[in-house]
Design a protein around this motif. Sequence first.
Motif, PDB file in Angstrom:
ATOM      1  N   ALA A 172       0.825  -1.219   0.000  1.00  0.00           N
ATOM      2  CA  ALA A 172       0.000   0.000   0.000  1.00  0.00           C
ATOM      3  C   ALA A 172       0.856   1.266   0.000  1.00  0.00           C
ATOM      4  O   ALA A 172       0.328   2.373  -0.158  1.00  0.00           O
ATOM      5  CB  ALA A 172      -0.924  -0.001   1.215  1.00  0.00           C
ATOM      6  N   ARG A 173       2.158   1.123   0.170  1.00  0.00           N
ATOM      7  CA  ARG A 173       3.027   2.314   0.192  1.00  0.00           C
ATOM      8  C   ARG A 173       3.201   2.843  -1.238  1.00  0.00           C
ATOM      9  O   ARG A 173       3.579   2.079  -2.143  1.00  0.00           O
ATOM     10  CB  ARG A 173       4.402   1.967   0.783  1.00  0.00           C
ATOM     11  CG  ARG A 173       4.329   1.585   2.259  1.00  0.00           C
ATOM     12  CD  ARG A 173       5.696   1.192   2.772  1.00  0.00           C
ATOM     13  NE  ARG A 173       6.647   2.304   2.752  1.00  0.00           N
ATOM     14  CZ  ARG A 173       6.759   3.229   3.692  1.00  0.00           C
ATOM     15  NH1 ARG A 173       5.978   3.180   4.756  1.00  0.00           N
ATOM     16  NH2 ARG A 173       7.646   4.193   3.578  1.00  0.00           N
ATOM     17  N   PRO A 174       2.965   4.143  -1.447  1.00  0.00           N
ATOM     18  CA  PRO A 174       3.068   4.678  -2.814  1.00  0.00           C
ATOM     19  C   PRO A 174       4.431   4.440  -3.465  1.00  0.00           C
ATOM     20  O   PRO A 174       4.505   4.106  -4.655  1.00  0.00           O
ATOM     21  CB  PRO A 174       2.787   6.175  -2.619  1.00  0.00           C
ATOM     22  CG  PRO A 174       1.968   6.247  -1.367  1.00  0.00           C
ATOM     23  CD  PRO A 174       2.451   5.141  -0.489  1.00  0.00           C
ATOM     24  N   ALA A 175       5.506   4.575  -2.702  1.00  0.00           N
ATOM     25  CA  ALA A 175       6.842   4.380  -3.301  1.00  0.00           C
ATOM     26  C   ALA A 175       7.051   2.915  -3.700  1.00  0.00           C
ATOM     27  O   ALA A 175       7.689   2.624  -4.721  1.00  0.00           O
ATOM     28  CB  ALA A 175       7.928   4.828  -2.330  1.00  0.00           C
ATOM     29  N   VAL A 176       6.507   2.009  -2.894  1.00  0.00           N
ATOM     30  CA  VAL A 176       6.603   0.583  -3.249  1.00  0.00           C
ATOM     31  C   VAL A 176       5.829   0.327  -4.544  1.00  0.00           C
ATOM     32  O   VAL A 176       6.315  -0.356  -5.450  1.00  0.00           O
ATOM     33  CB  VAL A 176       6.078  -0.302  -2.088  1.00  0.00           C
ATOM     34  CG1 VAL A 176       5.906  -1.758  -2.543  1.00  0.00           C
ATOM     35  CG2 VAL A 176       7.027  -0.229  -0.893  1.00  0.00           C
ATOM     36  N   ALA A 177       4.642   0.904  -4.632  1.00  0.00           N
ATOM     37  CA  ALA A 177       3.845   0.729  -5.859  1.00  0.00           C
ATOM     38  C   ALA A 177       4.624   1.247  -7.069  1.00  0.00           C
ATOM     39  O   ALA A 177       4.655   0.611  -8.130  1.00  0.00           O
ATOM     40  CB  ALA A 177       2.512   1.459  -5.726  1.00  0.00           C
TER      41      ALA A 177
END
Length: 211
Positions: free
Chosen positions: A195-200
Motif C-alpha cells: 500500500a506504500r506509494p513508493a513501493v507501488a
Amino acid sequence: MTIDLYAFDTPNGRKISVALEEMALPYTVHVVDITRGEQHDPAFVAISPNHKIPAIVDLEGPAGAPISVFESGAILVYLGEKTGRFWPRDPVARVAVLEWLMFQMGGFGPIPGQVHHFVALKDETERRYGLERFMAETRRLYTVMDERLAAHEFFAGELSIADFAILGWAWRHERHRIDLADYPHVQRWYETMMARPAVARGFAVALRRPA
Ligand SMILES: N[C@@H](CCC(=O)N[C@@H](CS)C(=O)NCC(=O)O)C(=O)O
C-alpha cells in the motif's frame, strides 16, 4: 545525477527499484533481459561479474567517485549508507536489519527460487522430489517470518532495507504456491508494504522491454 540501475522484472530486480523509490533517489533503468542472455554481455559483466542482475552504477559514489555495486544485498546496504535511510546508525538496531537481510539473501530467495524452477518442469516424476523438498522449506521460511511479524511491525522493528529485500520474493508468493492467508502476520505486513506509494512505483517501473 541519477543512479544507473541494471535490472530485469524479477524479485531481485524489484528489491532495488522499490528501495530507490523509497529513498527518493533519481535513477535510470537499463533493462538487462536475462531471457535473451544479456546478463553475459561483456559490458554488463564488467560491473556484475556473477553474470546476474541487479547491479547499479553510482556516478556520485563515496568522495564523488563513480562506483558500481552488484549483489542485491550489497546494493541495499550501499544505498542505506548513502542516504542514511532504512538503515539505522545504531549498531544494535543495525544487527536486526542485517539478520533479516541475510535471512533473505541466504534462504528466502534461493529456496523459493528452486520452487519456481521445479514447478515449471512438465514431467511429474522429474519434479516431484525437488518440488516437495523446496516447498517444505519455503513453507518453513514463511512460518519463521510469520512468527517474527507476530511481534514486530516490520522485520527489524522499524521499516528497513530488510523489508525491501524480503518483499521482492514475497511478491512472487503465488508462483511458489504460497497462500498468504495461511500466514496472517506476513499477509498483514505484505498488504502494508504494497500500500506504500513508493513501493507501488517500484513495482510499476518498467524492468522489461515491451514485447
Ligand atoms: N544473489 C544475487 C542473485 C541474483 C539473481 O539470481 N539474479 C537472477 C534474476 S532474479 C539472474 O540474473 N539470473 C540470470 C542467470 O542466472 O543467468 C542477488 O541477490 O543479487
